[in-house]
Design an enzyme around this catalytic site. Structure first.
Site, mmCIF file in Angstrom:
data_model
loop_
_atom_site.group_PDB
_atom_site.id
_atom_site.type_symbol
_atom_site.label_atom_id
_atom_site.label_comp_id
_atom_site.label_asym_id
_atom_site.label_seq_id
_atom_site.Cartn_x
_atom_site.Cartn_y
_atom_site.Cartn_z
ATOM 1 N N PHE A 181 -14.453 -3.796 1.661
ATOM 2 C CA PHE A 181 -15.433 -2.592 1.286
ATOM 3 C C PHE A 181 -15.510 -2.443 -0.380
ATOM 4 C CE2 PHE A 181 -14.177 -0.985 5.373
ATOM 5 C CZ PHE A 181 -14.966 -1.691 6.136
ATOM 6 N N GLU A 186 -18.946 4.184 -0.318
ATOM 7 C CA GLU A 186 -17.946 3.307 -1.156
ATOM 8 C C GLU A 186 -18.927 3.292 -2.321
ATOM 9 O OE1 GLU A 186 -18.845 2.156 1.683
ATOM 10 O OE2 GLU A 186 -16.874 2.532 2.831
ATOM 11 N N ARG A 243 -1.545 -4.409 3.959
ATOM 12 C CA ARG A 243 -1.379 -3.263 4.871
ATOM 13 C C ARG A 243 -0.099 -3.617 5.440
ATOM 14 N NH1 ARG A 243 -2.456 -3.991 10.992
ATOM 15 N NH2 ARG A 243 -2.172 -1.857 11.691
ATOM 16 N N SER A 292 -4.867 5.613 5.363
ATOM 17 C CA SER A 292 -4.781 4.194 5.530
ATOM 18 C C SER A 292 -4.244 3.649 3.998
ATOM 19 C CB SER A 292 -5.957 3.626 6.037
ATOM 20 O OG SER A 292 -6.128 4.071 7.302
ATOM 21 N N ARG A 341 1.049 -1.109 0.018
ATOM 22 C CA ARG A 341 -0.116 -0.132 0.214
ATOM 23 C C ARG A 341 0.799 1.205 0.081
ATOM 24 N NH1 ARG A 341 -1.868 1.637 5.909
ATOM 25 N NH2 ARG A 341 -0.386 0.334 7.130
ATOM 26 N N ASP A 365 -8.175 -5.888 13.344
ATOM 27 C CA ASP A 365 -9.347 -5.311 13.102
ATOM 28 C C ASP A 365 -10.402 -6.407 13.063
ATOM 29 O OD1 ASP A 365 -8.984 -2.612 12.986
ATOM 30 O OD2 ASP A 365 -8.901 -2.298 10.691
ATOM 31 N N HIS A 404 -5.266 -3.199 2.447
ATOM 32 C CA HIS A 404 -6.020 -4.012 3.588
ATOM 33 C C HIS A 404 -6.581 -5.344 3.226
ATOM 34 C CE1 HIS A 404 -4.748 0.053 5.002
ATOM 35 N NE2 HIS A 404 -4.730 -0.649 6.374
#
Lengths: 279, 311
Positions: free
Chosen positions: B81, B56, B165, B35, B8, B115, B107
């Site tokens: 998402f 989204e 991530r 992020s 990322r 998470d 992620h």
């Protein structure tokens, strides 16, 4: 354009809508017929479309994609779709898909059909226009049942956030969805107040099937004030075909031969009346 | 090998550099720009960056509309998402009209870590693979991630890019050339062909080293383009080795294992074993704990080889 000419275009469009749905034995006549005056006024008076490939053209997005016969009738009136091709609606290999396909048919600005998505795409077009400092406007026609989709409100929030005064949402408020009255199925009212709360300049056209009424309403939505615009047009579902008017059952069913004949007959009589008026 | 870098991070830097050479590129994010690292682009090109908030679906539709006006939108959020919550908009507004939108998600997989399951996307490759017109890139390291961003911009159509991530080993030299649609043979071998993607490529390389110590010659192939699949290389190495192991930080269903099995079943039936998440959701934990718990380590890959002799 004068109202008489617009009324002739509208009556012809209604005949095309009936013929398309009859020929395909399926389709959505009710919500196509309710939006005829809105679309005709946009395509023949309000929107500036030198060609459908001109990057500076105004754009029309039919978010209620099931009303594709309405869009095709307009593209036919504009000369993009030959009259004979209308009979291919919903058939294998046709450019006139059940729901509009921008890659198959020039003049279709956005592929739509899954309700609530076209509004966001139209906002994207308006945002691209602002980013490029272009002057075009984006008109998006959505259904009043369609605004039950949450994505419509996401789109409205973003239109307001990005100050898209070049975005004009038109709600075809015919008060019916497939399962019945919108207020009984899943009440989206009050529509005007909701749109205003989302930062829109909102105007109601008390008769959304009247050109003067629509013209006046659109005329109140031209201010470049950083606020997106909304026109809530109170229309009649199935407008112009007596037995289809205000009947939810004509949302998504096709007329049989007798019903088609009656509809065409009524519309031919309307055209004859208009011809008389012209003399 | 140089220091470990998250893909990322490489994505964010590449996007900013892409913005410098291509003014059609616009970037949309859904309140996660810090992020996803699109913040790099946002700072450099604020006029071409649009935060769409926690919405989204709308981000995706707006990107479609911008693409219809000639822009090249990159949309970013977490993979769970960007592909799951968002699936209908990706299908209807981007893939069906074949619009030039890049769905660049970070992620992905278990390595999201603490998470937990709600944020650990293990089905995203499956969802994106199933869509006509879609290209699917799963870069193995920071160098490939950067190259994939530039290659995605050259493709006139939808591309899904899957980034991670956590920091992962850099396996390629900086001048490595990434060729879309081409699987890259990182290590040759003749007893087993290990096909891997994403963070599992470096694990596969470690596994090959472990197997070497046991007298087993393992080939390692980085399948960074899942779709379109490089069938030629897949079949060639299946034929050469006679045994295949697939490795992915993804569900056993619908990802790398699925596309390789489908290809081999038709063209070269070969015993295949999967190192993947076995039809369960993840949970909170440290990334390395999770990778061990769900059997996605070099050791697990090496152990899989033993199953080939059991029948």
């Amino acid at each position: 354009m004068d109202n008489l000419e617009l009324k002739k275009i509208a009556a012809e469009a209604r005949k095309d809508i009936i013929e398309m749905v009859y020929s395909a034995s399926s389709g959505h006549p009710g919500g196509s017929l309710s939006g005829v005056e809105i679309a005709a006024l946009l395509y023949f008076e309000i929107m500036d479309i030198p060609s459908f490939t001109d990057p500076d053209r105004d754009r029309f997005v039919l978010s209620k994609g099931h009303a594709s016969p309405l869009l095709y009738s307009m593209l036919c009136a504009k000369g993009v779709v030959p009259k004979e091709e209308l009979k291919t609606f919903r058939r294998m290999g046709s450019r006139l898909q059940g729901h509009p396909d921008m890659k198959k048919l020039p003049g279709v600005e956005m592929t739509t059909g899954s309700l609530g998505l076209g509004v966001g795409a139209a906002v994207g077009m308006a945002l691209a226009g602002k980013t490029d400092k272009k002057n075009y406007s984006v008109y998006c026609l959505c259904g009043d049942g369609e605004i039950e989709e949450g994505s419509v409100w996401e789109a409205c929030m973003s239109a307001s956030h990005y100050k898209l005064d070049n975005f004009i949402l038109i709600v075809d408020n015919n008060n019916l969805q497939i399962d019945g009255e919108i207020g009984k199925v899943m009440n989206p009212y009050p529509i005007n107040e909701k749109l205003a709360a989302f930062g829109f300049d909102v105007v109601t056209a008390e008769d959304g099937n009247c050109f003067d009424c629509l013209r006046s309403a659109f005329g109140k939505l031209t201010e470049k004030n950083g606020r997106p615009k909304a026109l809530v047009a109170k229309t009649v579902k199935g407008k112009g075909v007596s037995y289809m008017e205000n009947q939810a059952k004509w949302h998504g069913s096709a007329p049989n031969e007798n019903e088609r004949d009656q509809a065409v007959n009524e519309l031919d009589m309307e055209l004859a009346r208009l011809a008389e008026e012209e003399k | 090998m140089s220091e470990d870098i998250a893909t990322r991070e490489a994505y964010g830097l590449a996007l900013k550099d892409l913005g410098a050479v291509n003014d059609k590129v616009v970037v949309l994010d859904a309140d996660l720009s810090g992020s996803t690292k699109t913040s790099n682009f946002a700072q450099a090109y604020p006029d071409r960056f649009f935060d769409m908030g926690i919405a989204e679906t709308n981000m995706t539709n707006v990107a479609a509309g911008m693409a219809a006006c000639g822009k090249i939108p990159f949309i970013s959020t977490f993979a769970v998402f960007g592909t799951g919550r968002n699936y209908d908009a990706v299908r209807q507004s981007i893939c069906y009209p074949n619009l030039n939108v890049k769905i660049a998600c970070t992620h992905a997989g278990l390595t999201v870590g603490e998470d937990g399951a709600t944020h650990q996307s293990l089905e995203d490759i499956s969802l994106m693979n199933g869509l006509p017109n879609m290209t699917v890139f799963v870069p193995a390291d920071a160098v490939e991630a950067r190259a994939a961003v530039f290659e995605a911009a050259k493709i006139d159509g939808p591309v899904y890019l899957r980034f991670s991530r956590g920091k992962t080993p850099v396996i390629y030299p900086e001048d490595h050339v990434f060729i879309p649609g081409k699987a890259d043979v990182l290590r040759d071998g003749h007893n087993v062909a290990i096909f891997a993607c994403g963070v599992m490529v470096s694990e596969a390389l470690k596994a090959a080293e472990l197997l070497y110590g046991q007298g087993v010659s393992a080939a390692v192939i980085n399948v960074s383009t899942i779709k379109p699949l490089d069938k030629e290389t897949v079949v060639r190495y299946a034929q050469k080795c006679g045994n295949v192991i697939t490795c992915e930080e993804h569900s056993i269903y619908g990802g790398l294992n699925a596309v390789i099995c489908q290809t081999l079943a038709e063209e070269c039936p070969t015993p295949v074993r999967a190192v993947a998440v076995n039809d369960v959701f993840g949970q909170s934990g440290k990334p390395d704990q999770l990778m061990s718990h769900y059997h996605l380590t070099a050791m697990d890959i090496a152990k899989k080889y033993k199953e080939f002799g059991e029948k």
